[in-house]
Design a protein around this motif. Structure first.
Motif, PDB file in Angstrom:
ATOM      1  N   ARG A  54      63.679  -0.083  81.860  1.00  0.00           N
ATOM      2  CA  ARG A  54      64.946   0.136  82.579  1.00  0.00           C
ATOM      3  C   ARG A  54      65.007  -0.740  83.830  1.00  0.00           C
ATOM      4  O   ARG A  54      66.046  -1.313  84.149  1.00  0.00           O
ATOM      5  CB  ARG A  54      65.111   1.607  82.960  1.00  0.00           C
ATOM      6  N   ALA A  55      63.903  -0.830  84.538  1.00  0.00           N
ATOM      7  CA  ALA A  55      63.868  -1.646  85.756  1.00  0.00           C
ATOM      8  C   ALA A  55      64.094  -3.120  85.429  1.00  0.00           C
ATOM      9  O   ALA A  55      64.883  -3.804  86.096  1.00  0.00           O
ATOM     10  CB  ALA A  55      62.552  -1.449  86.488  1.00  0.00           C
ATOM     11  N   LEU A  56      63.416  -3.621  84.402  1.00  0.00           N
ATOM     12  CA  LEU A  56      63.583  -5.022  84.019  1.00  0.00           C
ATOM     13  C   LEU A  56      64.993  -5.278  83.484  1.00  0.00           C
ATOM     14  O   LEU A  56      65.590  -6.328  83.758  1.00  0.00           O
ATOM     15  CB  LEU A  56      62.529  -5.421  82.986  1.00  0.00           C
ATOM     16  N   TYR A  57      65.539  -4.326  82.747  1.00  0.00           N
ATOM     17  CA  TYR A  57      66.901  -4.421  82.219  1.00  0.00           C
ATOM     18  C   TYR A  57      67.887  -4.574  83.375  1.00  0.00           C
ATOM     19  O   TYR A  57      68.754  -5.455  83.363  1.00  0.00           O
ATOM     20  CB  TYR A  57      67.174  -3.153  81.407  1.00  0.00           C
ATOM     21  N   PHE A  58      67.756  -3.733  84.393  1.00  0.00           N
ATOM     22  CA  PHE A  58      68.646  -3.802  85.548  1.00  0.00           C
ATOM     23  C   PHE A  58      68.443  -5.126  86.297  1.00  0.00           C
ATOM     24  O   PHE A  58      69.415  -5.751  86.730  1.00  0.00           O
ATOM     25  CB  PHE A  58      68.426  -2.614  86.483  1.00  0.00           C
ATOM     26  N   ASP A  59      67.202  -5.560  86.436  1.00  0.00           N
ATOM     27  CA  ASP A  59      66.937  -6.848  87.086  1.00  0.00           C
ATOM     28  C   ASP A  59      67.626  -7.983  86.329  1.00  0.00           C
ATOM     29  O   ASP A  59      68.185  -8.899  86.949  1.00  0.00           O
ATOM     30  CB  ASP A  59      65.439  -7.126  87.175  1.00  0.00           C
ATOM     31  N   LEU A  60      67.586  -7.944  85.010  1.00  0.00           N
ATOM     32  CA  LEU A  60      68.239  -8.990  84.216  1.00  0.00           C
ATOM     33  C   LEU A  60      69.746  -9.002  84.458  1.00  0.00           C
ATOM     34  O   LEU A  60      70.362 -10.073  84.551  1.00  0.00           O
ATOM     35  CB  LEU A  60      67.938  -8.824  82.727  1.00  0.00           C
ATOM     36  N   ILE A  61      70.342  -7.836  84.570  1.00  0.00           N
ATOM     37  CA  ILE A  61      71.777  -7.764  84.861  1.00  0.00           C
ATOM     38  C   ILE A  61      72.063  -8.408  86.211  1.00  0.00           C
ATOM     39  O   ILE A  61      72.991  -9.209  86.353  1.00  0.00           O
ATOM     40  CB  ILE A  61      72.275  -6.302  84.816  1.00  0.00           C
ATOM     41  N   CYS A  62      71.245  -8.086  87.211  1.00  0.00           N
ATOM     42  CA  CYS A  62      71.423  -8.675  88.543  1.00  0.00           C
ATOM     43  C   CYS A  62      71.179 -10.176  88.521  1.00  0.00           C
ATOM     44  O   CYS A  62      71.940 -10.947  89.115  1.00  0.00           O
ATOM     45  CB  CYS A  62      70.503  -8.001  89.546  1.00  0.00           C
ATOM     46  N   LEU A  63      70.134 -10.602  87.839  1.00  0.00           N
ATOM     47  CA  LEU A  63      69.817 -12.030  87.765  1.00  0.00           C
ATOM     48  C   LEU A  63      70.922 -12.819  87.071  1.00  0.00           C
ATOM     49  O   LEU A  63      71.185 -13.976  87.429  1.00  0.00           O
ATOM     50  CB  LEU A  63      68.487 -12.238  87.038  1.00  0.00           C
ATOM     51  N   SER A  64      71.564 -12.212  86.098  1.00  0.00           N
ATOM     52  CA  SER A  64      72.619 -12.918  85.356  1.00  0.00           C
ATOM     53  C   SER A  64      73.812 -13.269  86.248  1.00  0.00           C
ATOM     54  O   SER A  64      74.575 -14.176  85.923  1.00  0.00           O
ATOM     55  CB  SER A  64      73.081 -12.087  84.157  1.00  0.00           C
ATOM     56  N   GLN A  65      73.956 -12.585  87.369  1.00  0.00           N
ATOM     57  CA  GLN A  65      75.080 -12.849  88.271  1.00  0.00           C
ATOM     58  C   GLN A  65      74.968 -14.219  88.947  1.00  0.00           C
ATOM     59  O   GLN A  65      75.967 -14.756  89.421  1.00  0.00           O
ATOM     60  CB  GLN A  65      75.186 -11.754  89.338  1.00  0.00           C
ATOM     61  N   ASP A  66      73.752 -14.775  89.002  1.00  0.00           N
ATOM     62  CA  ASP A  66      73.542 -16.071  89.647  1.00  0.00           C
ATOM     63  C   ASP A  66      73.287 -17.196  88.650  1.00  0.00           C
ATOM     64  O   ASP A  66      72.904 -18.291  89.051  1.00  0.00           O
ATOM     65  CB  ASP A  66      72.352 -15.991  90.615  1.00  0.00           C
ATOM     66  N   GLN A  67      73.484 -16.940  87.381  1.00  0.00           N
ATOM     67  CA  GLN A  67      73.238 -17.951  86.355  1.00  0.00           C
ATOM     68  C   GLN A  67      74.510 -18.751  86.084  1.00  0.00           C
ATOM     69  O   GLN A  67      75.600 -18.380  86.487  1.00  0.00           O
ATOM     70  CB  GLN A  67      72.759 -17.283  85.062  1.00  0.00           C
TER      71      GLN A  67
END
Length: 185
Positions: A54-67
């Motif tokens: 869940r933590a990594l999933y949420f991090d991926l969502i956040c990281l995708s905002q800067d891609q």
């Protein structure tokens, strides 16, 4: 090929969905993202995924905002592991789980690249871009109205009757903007 390769089959790239945004669409100055917390609290990912996933999933969502394009991720395990600051072998193991960090992330075409997209993240990004464009349009309309009001006041000091003519004020404002005199204090 994505990390959850054991559950995927090779597909022709032309069968992949096209991502609706391009690299030119960005959220510069975007310092928050819409997060539907009630939807998250009741999602299968939150209810069935491990704490780590869940933590990594949420991090991926956040990281995708800067891609580029915004809302997507690279379809490369090594890059994803670097972004998440985890070992690539560990990320692969976790991604093989049904509710792993890449739950509902799917390959898509972004021009000539294959990247990962998530339906909910795409909807969030499209909504944010829509709000950004609406804000810009409102600000530009308000700025134009103020600019025309200042022009009307200046013209009234010279020719009061001309200042009452809306078409003349619009024409003068448009002409001044075309001449590079958009901002007139």
């Amino acid at each position: 090929m994505t990390l959850a390769a054991s559950r995927l089959r090779p597909v022709d790239a032309t069968e992949l969905p096209d991502y609706p945004l391009g690299p030119e669409d960005d959220l510069n100055g975007h310092y928050f993202m819409t997060w539907y917390h009630r939807e998250w609290l009741n999602s299968e990912m939150r209810l069935k995924g491990t704490e780590e996933c869940r933590a990594l999933y949420f991090d991926l969502i956040c990281l995708s905002q800067d891609q580029k394009p915004v809302g997507t991720l690279p379809d490369d395990p090594e890059q994803l592991a670097k972004l998440l600051a985890v070992d690539v072998a560990r990320l692969r193991r976790l991604s093989e789980m049904e509710y792993g960090p890449l739950h509902h992330w799917q390959p898509c075409r972004c021009g000539d690249q294959i990247r990962l997209m998530h339906g909910r993240v795409t909807a969030m990004v499209l909504e944010a871009l829509s709000r950004k464009h609406d804000n810009r349009a409102r600000n530009e309309a308000a700025n134009a109205a103020k600019r025309r009001q200042r022009l009307r006041s200046a013209v009234a000091g010279l020719h009061p009757e001309l200042a009452q003519n809306d078409a003349a004020i619009l024409w003068m404002d448009d002409w001044l903007v075309e001449q590079g005199c958009g901002y007139r204090g």
